[in-house]
Design a protein around this motif. Sequence first.
Motif, PDB file in Angstrom:
ATOM      1  N   ASN A  61       0.833  -1.161   0.014  1.00 44.63           N
ATOM      2  CA  ASN A  61       0.064  -0.072  -0.043  1.00 44.63           C
ATOM      3  C   ASN A  61       1.038   1.235  -0.192  1.00 44.63           C
ATOM      4  OD1 ASN A  61      -2.353   1.486   0.103  1.00 44.63           O
ATOM      5  ND2 ASN A  61      -2.638   1.366   2.176  1.00 44.63           N
ATOM      6  N   LEU A  62       0.342   2.111  -0.667  1.00 44.10           N
ATOM      7  CA  LEU A  62       1.249   3.486  -0.666  1.00 44.10           C
ATOM      8  C   LEU A  62      -0.037   4.731  -0.413  1.00 44.10           C
ATOM      9  CD1 LEU A  62       3.637   4.893  -3.322  1.00 44.10           C
ATOM     10  CD2 LEU A  62       1.678   6.152  -2.833  1.00 44.10           C
ATOM     11  N   PHE A  63       0.409   5.438   0.676  1.00 43.18           N
ATOM     12  CA  PHE A  63      -0.469   6.474   1.280  1.00 43.18           C
ATOM     13  C   PHE A  63      -0.164   7.692   1.684  1.00 43.18           C
ATOM     14  CE2 PHE A  63       0.295   3.558   4.649  1.00 43.18           C
ATOM     15  CZ  PHE A  63       0.426   4.347   5.694  1.00 43.18           C
ATOM     16  N   PRO A  64      -0.860   8.749   1.841  1.00 41.79           N
ATOM     17  CA  PRO A  64      -1.755   9.135   1.405  1.00 41.79           C
ATOM     18  C   PRO A  64      -1.702   9.248  -0.353  1.00 41.79           C
ATOM     19  CG  PRO A  64      -0.916  10.946   2.417  1.00 41.79           C
ATOM     20  CD  PRO A  64      -0.193   9.945   2.657  1.00 41.79           C
ATOM     21  N   ASN A  65      -2.783   8.974  -1.025  1.00 44.07           N
ATOM     22  CA  ASN A  65      -2.712   9.239  -2.680  1.00 44.07           C
ATOM     23  C   ASN A  65      -4.214   9.373  -3.049  1.00 44.07           C
ATOM     24  OD1 ASN A  65      -1.769   9.142  -5.183  1.00 44.07           O
ATOM     25  ND2 ASN A  65      -1.520   6.572  -5.104  1.00 44.07           N
ATOM     26  N   PRO A  66      -4.055  10.682  -3.366  1.00 41.86           N
ATOM     27  CA  PRO A  66      -3.195  11.817  -3.473  1.00 41.86           C
ATOM     28  C   PRO A  66      -2.660  12.325  -2.387  1.00 41.86           C
ATOM     29  CG  PRO A  66      -5.339  12.291  -4.888  1.00 41.86           C
ATOM     30  CD  PRO A  66      -5.590  11.294  -3.970  1.00 41.86           C
ATOM     31  N   THR A  67      -1.511  13.206  -2.721  1.00 40.39           N
ATOM     32  CA  THR A  67      -0.760  13.585  -1.580  1.00 40.39           C
ATOM     33  C   THR A  67      -0.369  15.120  -1.791  1.00 40.39           C
ATOM     34  OG1 THR A  67       0.959  13.369   0.011  1.00 40.39           O
ATOM     35  CG2 THR A  67       1.551  12.645  -2.395  1.00 40.39           C
ATOM     36  N   ASN A  68      -0.225  15.804  -0.793  1.00 37.25           N
ATOM     37  CA  ASN A  68       0.628  17.051  -1.040  1.00 37.25           C
ATOM     38  C   ASN A  68       2.031  17.299  -0.639  1.00 37.25           C
ATOM     39  OD1 ASN A  68       0.404  17.192   1.661  1.00 37.25           O
ATOM     40  ND2 ASN A  68      -1.230  18.697   1.943  1.00 37.25           N
ATOM     41  N   ILE A 102       8.400   8.909   2.266  1.00 39.47           N
ATOM     42  CA  ILE A 102       9.132   9.851   1.173  1.00 39.47           C
ATOM     43  C   ILE A 102       8.724  11.027   1.204  1.00 39.47           C
ATOM     44  CG2 ILE A 102       9.538   9.920  -1.267  1.00 39.47           C
ATOM     45  CD1 ILE A 102       8.981   6.863  -1.596  1.00 39.47           C
ATOM     46  N   ASP A 103       9.538  12.013   1.286  1.00 42.71           N
ATOM     47  CA  ASP A 103       9.226  13.477   1.058  1.00 42.71           C
ATOM     48  C   ASP A 103       9.132  14.130  -0.417  1.00 42.71           C
ATOM     49  OD1 ASP A 103       8.753  16.322   1.496  1.00 42.71           O
ATOM     50  OD2 ASP A 103      10.144  16.276   3.249  1.00 42.71           O
ATOM     51  N   LEU A 104       8.030  14.353  -0.808  1.00 41.27           N
ATOM     52  CA  LEU A 104       8.284  14.869  -2.122  1.00 41.27           C
ATOM     53  C   LEU A 104       7.990  16.647  -2.263  1.00 41.27           C
ATOM     54  CD1 LEU A 104       5.426  12.410  -3.709  1.00 41.27           C
ATOM     55  CD2 LEU A 104       7.916  12.160  -3.512  1.00 41.27           C
ATOM     56  N   LYS A 105       8.515  17.196  -1.419  1.00 37.14           N
ATOM     57  CA  LYS A 105       8.479  18.774  -1.351  1.00 37.14           C
ATOM     58  C   LYS A 105       9.250  19.370  -2.211  1.00 37.14           C
ATOM     59  CE  LYS A 105      12.739  19.310   1.759  1.00 37.14           C
ATOM     60  NZ  LYS A 105      12.882  19.674   3.221  1.00 37.14           N
ATOM     61  N   ASN A 106      10.192  18.748  -2.989  1.00 36.24           N
ATOM     62  CA  ASN A 106      11.137  19.310  -3.953  1.00 36.24           C
ATOM     63  C   ASN A 106      10.449  19.031  -5.444  1.00 36.24           C
ATOM     64  OD1 ASN A 106      12.893  20.413  -2.168  1.00 36.24           O
ATOM     65  ND2 ASN A 106      13.909  18.595  -2.215  1.00 36.24           N
ATOM     66  N   LEU A 107       9.291  18.285  -5.437  1.00 37.55           N
ATOM     67  CA  LEU A 107       8.799  18.154  -6.863  1.00 37.55           C
ATOM     68  C   LEU A 107       7.628  18.928  -7.088  1.00 37.55           C
ATOM     69  CD1 LEU A 107       9.031  14.238  -6.955  1.00 37.55           C
ATOM     70  CD2 LEU A 107      10.678  15.708  -7.531  1.00 37.55           C
ATOM     71  N   VAL A 124       1.469   7.898  -8.162  1.00 35.49           N
ATOM     72  CA  VAL A 124       1.060   8.881  -6.985  1.00 35.49           C
ATOM     73  C   VAL A 124       0.726  10.111  -7.554  1.00 35.49           C
ATOM     74  CG1 VAL A 124       3.460   9.525  -6.388  1.00 35.49           C
ATOM     75  CG2 VAL A 124       1.599   9.880  -4.879  1.00 35.49           C
ATOM     76  N   LEU A 125      -0.223  10.711  -7.312  1.00 34.04           N
ATOM     77  CA  LEU A 125      -0.600  11.975  -7.751  1.00 34.04           C
ATOM     78  C   LEU A 125      -0.318  13.065  -6.621  1.00 34.04           C
ATOM     79  CD1 LEU A 125      -2.073  14.050  -9.383  1.00 34.04           C
ATOM     80  CD2 LEU A 125      -4.002  13.678  -8.339  1.00 34.04           C
ATOM     81  N   LEU A 126       0.634  14.088  -6.971  1.00 31.38           N
ATOM     82  CA  LEU A 126       1.243  15.218  -6.104  1.00 31.38           C
ATOM     83  C   LEU A 126       0.194  16.303  -6.400  1.00 31.38           C
ATOM     84  CD1 LEU A 126       3.060  16.192  -3.904  1.00 31.38           C
ATOM     85  CD2 LEU A 126       4.662  16.521  -5.726  1.00 31.38           C
ATOM     86  N   GLU A 127      -0.209  16.724  -5.399  1.00 31.00           N
ATOM     87  CA  GLU A 127      -1.195  18.173  -5.637  1.00 31.00           C
ATOM     88  C   GLU A 127      -0.830  19.101  -4.754  1.00 31.00           C
ATOM     89  OE1 GLU A 127      -5.529  16.450  -7.251  1.00 31.00           O
ATOM     90  OE2 GLU A 127      -5.147  16.381  -4.871  1.00 31.00           O
ATOM     91  N   LYS A 128      -0.013  20.249  -4.836  1.00 24.11           N
ATOM     92  CA  LYS A 128       0.235  21.265  -4.024  1.00 24.11           C
ATOM     93  C   LYS A 128      -0.643  22.570  -3.997  1.00 24.11           C
ATOM     94  CE  LYS A 128       5.241  19.902  -4.000  1.00 24.11           C
ATOM     95  NZ  LYS A 128       6.519  20.374  -4.107  1.00 24.11           N
TER      96      LYS A 128
END
Length: 296
Positions: free
Chosen positions: A228-235, A266-271, A292-296
């Motif tokens: 499992n990968l969560f949360p998805n979407p994520t900010n 995993i931190d996606l802050k730089n994407l 994974v959907l990254l929504e900022k």
Amino acid sequence: MKSSKVYFILSVLMLMSVNVFPFNSMPYDSIVTSNKQWNILEYGYDGEFYNKMHIMKLGQDTLIDTVKGKVVLLSEDSLGTWKLFGVIWEIDQEVFYKDTLGKGGSMYNFNVEIGDTVSELSYLFKYEQPSIVISVDTVIIQDIPRKRIGIEYILGHEINDIPDKYWIEGIGSLHGLLYSYYEMEDPGFRLLCAYKSDLQIYQDTVYNTCYYQDDETSINGNRIKEINLFPNPTNRMIYIDVNQFDYCEVYNMMGVRLLTTKDKTIDLKNLESGIYFVNIKDKSGQHTIKKVLLEK
């Protein structure tokens, strides 16, 4: 936008070894020839992630006005049910396409030089995107040298000599035969494999398969349970829940590996916002790709 374009160039360099050959010493490989096929993965997010396979091939000869071309056939199911999708033809190394309603235009032009202005048909949006040629070189794909044209779109952003996308001789683009418009993100299209007379002439190096079915299937076709990968979407943050976790890699839509980690957090802050692929490997050696959907 600039970072996306840098990622795109790195992706192409990762997928292909670049060498320089004299163009006039290589026989031209036309896209519009018999027995060519493209296996294309469509992916997107519509409340939930989805995958859909598109298989395109060239069928019988046809005449477009007085020019000989080929019919384009499309299958979107595992039964291999083919339907007419349009016609494609070539004049002086320029490739044209029309759909079944007669709409279309220029898709590729391999007879251009740096500085030339060209138009690329956006199949989904049914208009031609004005572009400028900013590079002409050769790439080696599965031991075959192929001419590559780097183009940059004129409208919508500043010209800075970094290609928005590439045309590849005999193949088309890394989005597939017709899905070549770089800006579209949802849905997205990714060329998994291309064939000529049953000989594979291209294979994607991230998926490493020619037919991808669903988000839970590992690269070698085995299903990995309890993942499992969560949360998805994520900010920003994502967490991986899997037994015997070894490591994971995060890729963008162009296939560029952005990071590798042995941490399940995993931190996606730089994407930037968008869809990313997470390649998860367990200690048995099996890989699973999650989106994974990254929504900022």
